[in-house]
Design an enzyme around this catalytic site. Structure first.
Site, short mmCIF file in Angstrom:
data_model
loop_
_atom_site.label_atom_id
_atom_site.label_comp_id
_atom_site.label_asym_id
_atom_site.label_seq_id
_atom_site.Cartn_x
_atom_site.Cartn_y
_atom_site.Cartn_z
N TYR A 137 -17.61 4.72 -11.65
CA TYR A 137 -17.08 3.70 -10.74
C TYR A 137 -17.75 2.34 -10.99
O TYR A 137 -17.09 1.32 -11.19
CB TYR A 137 -17.31 4.16 -9.30
CG TYR A 137 -17.00 3.18 -8.21
CD1 TYR A 137 -15.68 2.87 -7.88
CD2 TYR A 137 -18.02 2.60 -7.46
CE1 TYR A 137 -15.39 1.99 -6.83
CE2 TYR A 137 -17.75 1.73 -6.42
CZ TYR A 137 -16.43 1.43 -6.11
OH TYR A 137 -16.16 0.56 -5.08
N ARG A 146 -17.52 8.69 2.79
CA ARG A 146 -18.83 8.03 2.71
C ARG A 146 -19.70 8.45 3.90
O ARG A 146 -19.23 9.09 4.83
CB ARG A 146 -18.63 6.52 2.62
CG ARG A 146 -18.24 6.12 1.22
CD ARG A 146 -17.76 4.71 1.13
NE ARG A 146 -16.48 4.54 1.77
CZ ARG A 146 -15.72 3.47 1.69
NH1 ARG A 146 -16.14 2.44 1.01
NH2 ARG A 146 -14.56 3.42 2.30
N VAL A 189 -28.95 13.96 1.90
CA VAL A 189 -28.98 14.22 0.46
C VAL A 189 -30.33 13.77 -0.09
O VAL A 189 -30.75 12.62 0.13
CB VAL A 189 -27.82 13.48 -0.25
CG1 VAL A 189 -27.90 13.66 -1.76
CG2 VAL A 189 -26.47 13.97 0.27
N ASN A 213 -21.81 -2.00 1.64
CA ASN A 213 -21.62 -0.96 2.67
C ASN A 213 -21.05 -1.48 4.00
O ASN A 213 -21.74 -1.47 5.02
CB ASN A 213 -22.93 -0.20 2.88
CG ASN A 213 -23.30 0.62 1.65
OD1 ASN A 213 -23.77 0.09 0.64
ND2 ASN A 213 -23.07 1.92 1.70
N ASP A 261 0.86 -1.19 0.00
CA ASP A 261 0.00 0.00 0.00
C ASP A 261 0.89 1.23 0.00
O ASP A 261 2.10 1.12 0.20
CB ASP A 261 -0.96 0.02 1.21
CG ASP A 261 -2.29 0.67 0.84
OD1 ASP A 261 -2.28 1.69 0.13
OD2 ASP A 261 -3.35 0.15 1.25
N ARG A 285 -21.50 9.73 -12.06
CA ARG A 285 -21.54 8.86 -10.89
C ARG A 285 -21.25 7.39 -11.25
O ARG A 285 -20.66 6.64 -10.51
CB ARG A 285 -22.92 8.96 -10.22
CG ARG A 285 -23.40 7.80 -9.34
CD ARG A 285 -22.51 7.64 -8.15
NE ARG A 285 -22.73 6.49 -7.32
CZ ARG A 285 -23.25 6.51 -6.12
NH1 ARG A 285 -23.70 7.62 -5.63
NH2 ARG A 285 -23.29 5.43 -5.38
N TYR A 290 -22.84 17.12 -3.86
CA TYR A 290 -21.81 16.43 -4.67
C TYR A 290 -21.42 17.18 -5.94
O TYR A 290 -20.42 16.84 -6.57
CB TYR A 290 -22.32 15.04 -5.10
CG TYR A 290 -22.42 14.02 -3.99
CD1 TYR A 290 -21.27 13.45 -3.44
CD2 TYR A 290 -23.66 13.61 -3.51
CE1 TYR A 290 -21.37 12.49 -2.44
CE2 TYR A 290 -23.76 12.64 -2.51
CZ TYR A 290 -22.61 12.09 -1.98
OH TYR A 290 -22.69 11.13 -1.00
N GLU A 304 -22.14 -1.72 -5.87
CA GLU A 304 -22.56 -0.67 -6.78
C GLU A 304 -22.65 -1.16 -8.23
O GLU A 304 -23.25 -0.49 -9.06
CB GLU A 304 -21.60 0.52 -6.64
CG GLU A 304 -22.28 1.77 -7.06
CD GLU A 304 -21.76 3.04 -6.40
OE1 GLU A 304 -21.50 3.06 -5.20
OE2 GLU A 304 -21.64 4.01 -7.13
#
Ligand code: UGA
Length: 362
Positions: A166, A214, A232, A195, A36, A163, A310, A122
Site C-alpha cells: 500500500y 482499522r 497487536v 489516522n 462511488d 504490508r 494479520y 503511511e
C-alpha cells in the site's frame, strides 16, 4: 447569481468522502458531483439539490471524460486502505492505489483540471529511530521521528513484508503526480492524512462488512460485544489520531486556497493526539463505560502477535507524528479537537448506530 464551483469527488461515499460532501453541501457556492460504488454512508445526502451522485466504478465509467470536463476541481479519494488487505491481496491494493488512478491523473492533466489527491501518512513508513532500534542501534535524535512532507525519507521494510504494498503504491502515485507537476505543470495538491477518526469509519465485522477494519472499528466491535480488545505486538505502536471535522476543515482550506496549495504536499494530522495503541485501548474502555454505564465492558485487553492477527507478510509503522508547519503556514489550519473529545463522539456514534444490530452480552 454567481456560478457555482463544481467539485468532483471520486470515492465520495467512504468515511472521509461522506464527511467532506456533508461539509461542502453546507456551503451554497459548491455543486458536488460524486462517484462511488455504494451510497450506504451518504444516504442522508442523496436528493440534495447541489449533489449529483453516480453509483458506478469510476475506472470503467464510460462518461468519465465528460464528467471530468464538467468539474473545476477533482478530488481522488477512492482506495483500498485497510492494513489487513495489504499483506493478503497486495495485487488488488496496488491496482486500487496506483494502476487504476494513474489514468485519472493523466486525464486531469490533459483536461487541465485541478487535482486534490488523498495519499497517506503511511508513505513515510517506519521512523529512522524505529529501524535503528530493530537493528539494535541507537538513534538519539527524536526530531527524526517527526515526519515532514518535503524532508523526511520514506522508509519501508523488506520485500517479503507485503504490508508495504500500500505505502509503495501510494508513494509511486505521489511520485507520478509530482512528476506530472514537474514536466506537465499539473495543478495538484497531495494530502497525507494521519489516522482520521470519527463516525461512519469502516465497518463492524459480521454486521455491515467482513474482515479486519482499522483499529478504531476493531476496538468498537470488542467493546460492543464485551470481548477483549486485541493489542497487536503489545500495542506499543503509536499513532496521532485526527478528528474528521478538523480534517475536513483542512481540505476546505485547500479547496479555497488554490494558489497557496498549488503543487504542495500537506500532512493533515494532529500531533497533540499521539497515543500508543495500548493507551488508546484503555481510553476507549474508559469512555465506553462512561457512555454506557448499564453495559460495562469487563473483558479487558489481550495481547496477540501480528502473525496471528494479520497473517504472514505484515509489518508495522512504529510511530507517526506529523509536522504540520506547512498546513499552519500556507492554509492557516490548526486542528482543534482533542483525542478524548474525538473518541467520545465516535464511540457515541457507534453505540447508537449499532445498538439494535449487536446484542451486548452483560
Ligand atoms: C492505516 C492505514 O494504512 C491507512 O488506512 C491510512 O492511510 C492510515 O493508517 C490512516 O488511518 O490514516 P494503521 O495506522 O496501521 O494504518 O492502521 P490501523 O488498522 O488503524 O492500526 C493501527 C495500529 O493498531 C497498528 O499498529 C495495528 O497493528 C494495531 N491494531 C489494530 C491493534 O493493536 N489491534 C487491533 O484490533 C487493530
Amino acid at each position: 447569481m454567481t456560478q457555482k464551483q463544481t467539485i468532483g469527488i471520486i470515492g465520495c461515499a467512504g468515511f472521509i468522502g461522506s464527511h467532506l460532501v456533508e461539509r461542502l453541501l453546507a456551503q451554497p457556492q459548491y455543486l458536488i458531483k460524486g462517484i462511488d460504488q455504494s451510497s450506504e454512508k451518504i444516504g442522508h445526502l442523496l436528493g440534495h439539490p447541489n449533489f449529483q451522485f453516480e453509483c458506478t466504478d469510476a475506472y470503467i465509467y464510460e462518461r468519465r471524460d465528460e464528467w471530468l470536463a464538467s468539474c473545476d476541481v477533482v478530488i481522488l479519494l477512492a482506495a483500498l486502505c485497510n492494513p489487513s488487505l495489504y499483506n493478503t491481496i497486495p495485487l488488488r491494493v496496488i491496482e486500487s492505489n496506483f494502476t487504476k488512478p494513474m489514468h485519472l491523473v493523466d486525464r486531469c492533466g490533459v483536461l487541465g483540471k485541478r487535482l486534490i489527491y488523498f495519499s497517506t501518512c503511511e508513505v513515510y513508513g517506519k521512523t529512522v529511530a524505529g529501524v535503528c532500534a530493530e537493528k539494535g542501534l541507537i538513534c538519539d535524535n527524536p526530531e527524526k521521528e517527526i515526519f515532514s512532507e518535503d524532508a523526511s525519507p520514506l522508509v519501508y521494510g523488506s520485500i517479503d513484508r507485503q504490508r508495504w504494498s500500500y505505502a509503495a503504491a501510494k508513494q509511486l502515485m505521489e511520485r507520478y503526480i509530482y512528476a506530472n507537476g514537474f514536466e506537465r505543470n499539473l495543478e495538484y495538491t497531495i494530502i497525507r492524512p494521519f489516522n482520521f477518526i470519527g463516525p461512519r469509519m469502516d465497518f463492524i465485522d459480521g454486521v455491515d462488512g467482513e474482515g479486519i477494519p482499522r483499529v478504531l472499528a476493531c476496538f468498537m466491535k470488542n467493546l460492543l460485544k464485551n470481548e477483549p480488545l486485541l493489542l497487536v505486538d503489545n500495542g506499543t505502536q503509536r499513532r496521532a489520531f485526527t478528528a474528521i471535522a478538523d480534517a475536513c476543515d483542512a481540505v476546505m482550506r485547500v479547496i479555497e486556497r488554490p494558489v497557496q496549495s498549488k503543487q504542495q504536499i500537506f500532512n493533515i494530522g494532529n500531533p497533540e493526539n499521539e497515543v500508543s495503541i495500548a493507551d488508546l485501548a484503555g481510553m476507549m474502555i474508559g469512555l465506553y463505560n462512561e457512555c454506557n454505564p448499564e453495559k460495562h465492558h469487563s473483558a479487558g485487553v489481550q495481547i496477540v502477535t501480528n502473525q496471528r492477527f494479520y497473517g504472514s507478510g505484515y509489518d508495522d509503522c512504529d510511530r507517526r507524528i506529523p509536522d504540520i508547519t506547512k498546513a499552519r503556514t500556507l492554509l492557516g489550519w490548526e486542528p482543534k479537537t482533542t483525542l478524548v473529545d474525538s473518541l467520545r463522539q465516535t464511540i457515541e456514534y457507534y453505540c447508537d448506530h449499532y445498538a439494535r444490530q449487536i446484542q451486548t452480552p452483560m
